[in-house]
Structure formats: C-alpha cells, structure tokens
Design an enzyme around this catalytic site. Structure first.
Site, PDB file in Angstrom:
ATOM      1  N   LYS A   1       5.944   5.189 -10.205  1.00  0.00           N
ATOM      2  CA  LYS A   1       7.226   5.001  -9.535  1.00  0.00           C
ATOM      3  C   LYS A   1       7.565   3.519  -9.362  1.00  0.00           C
ATOM      4  O   LYS A   1       8.729   3.153  -9.392  1.00  0.00           O
ATOM      5  CB  LYS A   1       7.311   5.772  -8.218  1.00  0.00           C
TER       6      LYS A   1
ATOM      7  N   ARG B   1       7.042   7.847   3.754  1.00  0.00           N
ATOM      8  CA  ARG B   1       5.822   8.479   3.277  1.00  0.00           C
ATOM      9  C   ARG B   1       5.351   9.587   4.213  1.00  0.00           C
ATOM     10  O   ARG B   1       4.327  10.215   3.946  1.00  0.00           O
ATOM     11  CB  ARG B   1       4.731   7.429   3.201  1.00  0.00           C
TER      12      ARG B   1
ATOM     13  N   ARG C   1      -5.353   0.507 -14.254  1.00  0.00           N
ATOM     14  CA  ARG C   1      -4.736  -0.492 -13.377  1.00  0.00           C
ATOM     15  C   ARG C   1      -5.795  -1.301 -12.620  1.00  0.00           C
ATOM     16  O   ARG C   1      -5.631  -2.507 -12.425  1.00  0.00           O
ATOM     17  CB  ARG C   1      -3.808   0.213 -12.380  1.00  0.00           C
TER      18      ARG C   1
ATOM     19  N   ARG D   1      -6.922  -4.298  -7.344  1.00  0.00           N
ATOM     20  CA  ARG D   1      -6.551  -3.972  -5.959  1.00  0.00           C
ATOM     21  C   ARG D   1      -7.727  -3.371  -5.206  1.00  0.00           C
ATOM     22  O   ARG D   1      -8.457  -2.552  -5.745  1.00  0.00           O
ATOM     23  CB  ARG D   1      -5.401  -2.951  -5.961  1.00  0.00           C
TER      24      ARG D   1
ATOM     25  N   ARG E   1      -6.418   8.146  -1.189  1.00  0.00           N
ATOM     26  CA  ARG E   1      -4.957   7.993  -1.229  1.00  0.00           C
ATOM     27  C   ARG E   1      -4.284   9.255  -1.775  1.00  0.00           C
ATOM     28  O   ARG E   1      -3.226   9.658  -1.296  1.00  0.00           O
ATOM     29  CB  ARG E   1      -4.580   6.768  -2.071  1.00  0.00           C
TER      30      ARG E   1
HETATM   31  P1  AMP Z   1       1.459   1.424  -2.369  1.00  0.00           P
HETATM   32  O1  AMP Z   1       1.515   0.088  -3.025  1.00  0.00           O
HETATM   33  O2  AMP Z   1       2.832   2.016  -2.161  1.00  0.00           O
HETATM   34  O3  AMP Z   1       0.523   2.368  -3.053  1.00  0.00           O
HETATM   35  O4  AMP Z   1       0.873   1.195  -0.901  1.00  0.00           O
HETATM   36  C1  AMP Z   1      -0.421   0.672  -0.709  1.00  0.00           C
HETATM   37  C2  AMP Z   1      -0.918   1.013   0.679  1.00  0.00           C
HETATM   38  O5  AMP Z   1      -0.042   0.441   1.664  1.00  0.00           O
HETATM   39  C3  AMP Z   1      -0.948   2.498   1.012  1.00  0.00           C
HETATM   40  O6  AMP Z   1      -2.132   3.126   0.561  1.00  0.00           O
HETATM   41  C4  AMP Z   1      -0.852   2.464   2.526  1.00  0.00           C
HETATM   42  O7  AMP Z   1      -2.078   2.093   3.120  1.00  0.00           O
HETATM   43  C5  AMP Z   1       0.123   1.324   2.756  1.00  0.00           C
HETATM   44  N1  AMP Z   1       1.525   1.786   2.798  1.00  0.00           N
HETATM   45  C6  AMP Z   1       2.532   1.441   1.931  1.00  0.00           C
HETATM   46  N2  AMP Z   1       3.677   2.006   2.286  1.00  0.00           N
HETATM   47  C7  AMP Z   1       3.420   2.744   3.397  1.00  0.00           C
HETATM   48  C8  AMP Z   1       4.204   3.591   4.235  1.00  0.00           C
HETATM   49  N3  AMP Z   1       5.512   3.787   3.996  1.00  0.00           N
HETATM   50  N4  AMP Z   1       3.585   4.189   5.281  1.00  0.00           N
HETATM   51  C9  AMP Z   1       2.280   3.997   5.542  1.00  0.00           C
HETATM   52  N5  AMP Z   1       1.486   3.225   4.788  1.00  0.00           N
HETATM   53  C10 AMP Z   1       2.043   2.596   3.723  1.00  0.00           C
END
Ligand code: AMP
Length: 178
Positions: free
Chosen positions: A13, A88, A127, A133, A144
C-alpha cells in the site's frame, strides 16, 4: 477527495500510495513514516512510540489520535489526502470520521489491498534486506500480521457498511493494475 489505504504489512500500500499521490496530485500521509521520523529525532512522541513499534505492536490510540488530528489539520489536507497506515483501529476510524465531518468532508474511498499471508512474508524478507527496519524481523513481522488481523481487519467491515470499500487484488507487478 479523502482516500484510505488499508492492508496488511507488506501488501504494497505504501508503494501504490506513493504512485496514487503522484497521479492524483494529493499529499499522502503515512503515520508509520511520521512515527519513524519521530523516533529518529528522539521527540517525546518517538520515545513513547518506539517500544511498541519495535515489537510489532500498534502504538496505543491515545498517542496516535493526536498525530492523526495534526495530520488532518494540515492546510493542504482540506482538499483531500491519501491516508496510508491509518486509521488502523475502529476508534481511529471513528476519530477520522469525526474530524472530517467537522469540516463537511468524509472518507470517500477505502482501497483494501488483499494479499495472501505467504506472499506477505516473502515480500517482508525482501524488504528486510533492503531497508533493515527493526520491525521486519520474522518475529516482529508475524506479530504485526497478527495485530493487523485482530485490530485493523475489522475496518474492512466498518467501511463496507459505509459503502466506500473497494478491493484491490494486490499481487503481481507494481504497475500492472493501474
Ligand atoms: P507502518 O510503516 O505503517 O507499517 O507502521 C509501522 C509501525 O508504526 C506499526 O507497526 C505500528 O507500531 C506503528 N503505527 C503506524 N501507524 C499506526 C497507527 N495508525 N496506529 C497505531 N500504530 C501505528
């Protein structure tokens, strides 16, 4: 127009969101990117969020809701944005609905990126080699995925009921389904 990108970690995404942002000429905000920047700069938000992120857990709503409020209050957001990685949880979705509703806007489209789990794991491994990361270790990634199924997947139902969800079969090449 306000668009939400919904999908499990590794569903592409972010990549599709960046292409969409470029083509639609609308800004894309990714809470994950904002949080990683906050962690890197050692801000109070970053300090609170880091432990959750490293473990593959969601940052609690009471911390994230402030960030979402800030994003939606950006002047450029008034003509519509692409939301990547938020909302989320159902409380986050309710907050987004309220914040947009307060200025007579709404969530117009939710694009649901659908990818089988084995394909997600394969992509994460690719990745992890490139980006390194902290939350792309196999353990954190499984966590996750689990958190996604439990806390975020209910949004599929939530937005289906609102009549704004479209399914995106997100396998195949990046540009194929444009
Ligand atoms: P992402 O890059 O979107 O996969 O986000 C990486 C991490 O950031 C996630 O695994 C969460 O720990 C945190 N995170 C990102 N967006 C949110 C959100 N909207 N609500 C809660 N945690 C978030």
């Amino acid at each position: 127009m306000n668009v939400i990108l919904l999908g499990p970690p590794g569903s592409g995404k972010g990549t599709q969101g960046a292409l969409l942002a470029e083509r639609a000429k609308r800004p894309r905000y990714a809470t994950g990117d904002l949080l990683r920047a906050a962690v890197q700069h050692g801000t109070p938000l970053g300090k609170k969020a880091k432990g959750f992120m490293d473990k593959g857990l969601l940052v609690p709503d009471e911390i994230i809701l402030g960030l979402i409020g800030e994003v939606l209050a950006e002047p450029v957001a008034k003509d519509g944005i692409i939301m990547d990685g938020f909302p989320r949880t159902v409380p986050q979705a309710e907050a987004v609905g309220k914040l947009l509703g307060a200025r007579r806007a709404r969530v117009d489209h939710v694009l649901n990126f659908d990818v089988p789990d084995d394909e997600l794991v394969r992509r994460m491994q690719g990745r992890a080699k490139v980006e390194g990361r902290a939350d792309d270790t196999p353990e954190a990634f499984q966590q996750r995925l689990k958190v996604y199924r439990k806390e975020t997947a209910p949004l599929i139902d939530y937005y289906t009921k609102l009549g704004v969800l479209s399914a995106i079969p997100a396998t195949g090449a990046v540009e194929r389904d444009q």
